[in-house]
Design an enzyme around this catalytic site. Sequence first.
Site, PDB file in Angstrom:
ATOM      1  N   TYR A  53       0.841  -1.200   0.000  1.00 30.72           N
ATOM      2  CA  TYR A  53       0.000   0.000   0.000  1.00 30.72           C
ATOM      3  C   TYR A  53       0.877   1.252   0.000  1.00 30.72           C
ATOM      4  O   TYR A  53       0.618   2.217  -0.745  1.00 30.72           O
ATOM      5  CB  TYR A  53      -0.904  -0.006   1.234  1.00 30.72           C
ATOM      6  CG  TYR A  53      -1.604   1.306   1.500  1.00 30.72           C
ATOM      7  CD1 TYR A  53      -2.686   1.710   0.726  1.00 30.72           C
ATOM      8  CD2 TYR A  53      -1.182   2.147   2.542  1.00 30.72           C
ATOM      9  CE1 TYR A  53      -3.323   2.924   0.970  1.00 30.72           C
ATOM     10  CE2 TYR A  53      -1.809   3.348   2.795  1.00 30.72           C
ATOM     11  CZ  TYR A  53      -2.880   3.731   2.010  1.00 30.72           C
ATOM     12  OH  TYR A  53      -3.512   4.934   2.246  1.00 30.72           O
ATOM     13  N   HIS A  54       1.922   1.229   0.799  1.00 27.47           N
ATOM     14  CA  HIS A  54       2.839   2.357   0.892  1.00 27.47           C
ATOM     15  C   HIS A  54       3.548   2.598  -0.445  1.00 27.47           C
ATOM     16  O   HIS A  54       3.651   3.734  -0.923  1.00 27.47           O
ATOM     17  CB  HIS A  54       3.861   2.087   2.006  1.00 27.47           C
ATOM     18  CG  HIS A  54       4.879   3.160   2.175  1.00 27.47           C
ATOM     19  ND1 HIS A  54       6.135   3.097   1.621  1.00 27.47           N
ATOM     20  CD2 HIS A  54       4.818   4.345   2.841  1.00 27.47           C
ATOM     21  CE1 HIS A  54       6.810   4.190   1.938  1.00 27.47           C
ATOM     22  NE2 HIS A  54       6.041   4.963   2.667  1.00 27.47           N
ATOM     23  N   HIS A  55       4.019   1.518  -1.066  1.00 29.12           N
ATOM     24  CA  HIS A  55       4.723   1.655  -2.345  1.00 29.12           C
ATOM     25  C   HIS A  55       3.819   2.250  -3.426  1.00 29.12           C
ATOM     26  O   HIS A  55       4.236   3.146  -4.174  1.00 29.12           O
ATOM     27  CB  HIS A  55       5.227   0.287  -2.811  1.00 29.12           C
ATOM     28  CG  HIS A  55       6.603  -0.040  -2.307  1.00 29.12           C
ATOM     29  ND1 HIS A  55       7.704   0.730  -2.603  1.00 29.12           N
ATOM     30  CD2 HIS A  55       7.063  -1.062  -1.545  1.00 29.12           C
ATOM     31  CE1 HIS A  55       8.782   0.202  -2.044  1.00 29.12           C
ATOM     32  NE2 HIS A  55       8.421  -0.877  -1.387  1.00 29.12           N
TER      33      HIS A  55
END
Length: 266
Positions: free
Chosen positions: A141-143
């Site tokens: 999700y962060h990427h």
Amino acid sequence: MSVLALQEYEFERQFNEDDAIRWMQENWKKSFLFSALYAACILGGRHVMKQREKFELRKPLVLWSLTLAAFSIFGAIRTGGYMMNILMTKGLKQSVCDQSFYNGPVSKFWAYAFVLSKAPELGDTLFIVLRKQKLIFLHWYHHITVLLYSWYSYKDMVAGGGWFMTMNYLVHAVMYSYYALRATGFKISRKFAMFITLTQITQMVMGCVVNYLVYSWMQQGQECPSHMQNIVWSSLMYLSYFVLFCQFFFEAYITKTKSNAAKKSQ
């Protein structure tokens, strides 16, 4: 000390930020394509790896982490020095609102390098999939969201970008150095991993603070170039990161510590 006193390298001086910004304005939506391919590779890769033995990949992982660590360290030094000079000579408001980070000496190259780097950084996940390690929601999700937001924001040269990018360079400089050392088999104290997560949480808090400052100065009619849509997306992104990193910290370091202590006492 003047901002102009910062030594420029030839590749920084020769960099054409106008072409870079124009390219991003025309191509930023390709970040959605990269994100979709990334998600497909995760699903496909995990499916394939169910039928295979995990790969060791220690040497490639060391090289990968060292490369990103060196890039992040250099980026942190260059952008950090530039932002520090702005703070010292022109103050906080200028460091947040001035668009010179995108087209000024020294920083213009590193601003573009930062947003482009979010595409190859997706490769982090390849090592997790091929080594059959646990892939948590926070990771992918962060990427994806950093890639989308970075490309979306760079094209508009939004206020606060200098802070966002410099903080990320600093955190990644420490994080990828830690990954490189771990990949070599070097034993590192658990407290250092905790420190990295705490710096990530602090980064998310600072991101929200910068967004608040941009919003406040915009409402006061001061020159702080951004738009509400960007501030909303950025704030939601940073708030979600804050919650997820706090959850990760609690589960990885608090819950496990209590669990291990309970086992030892039995």
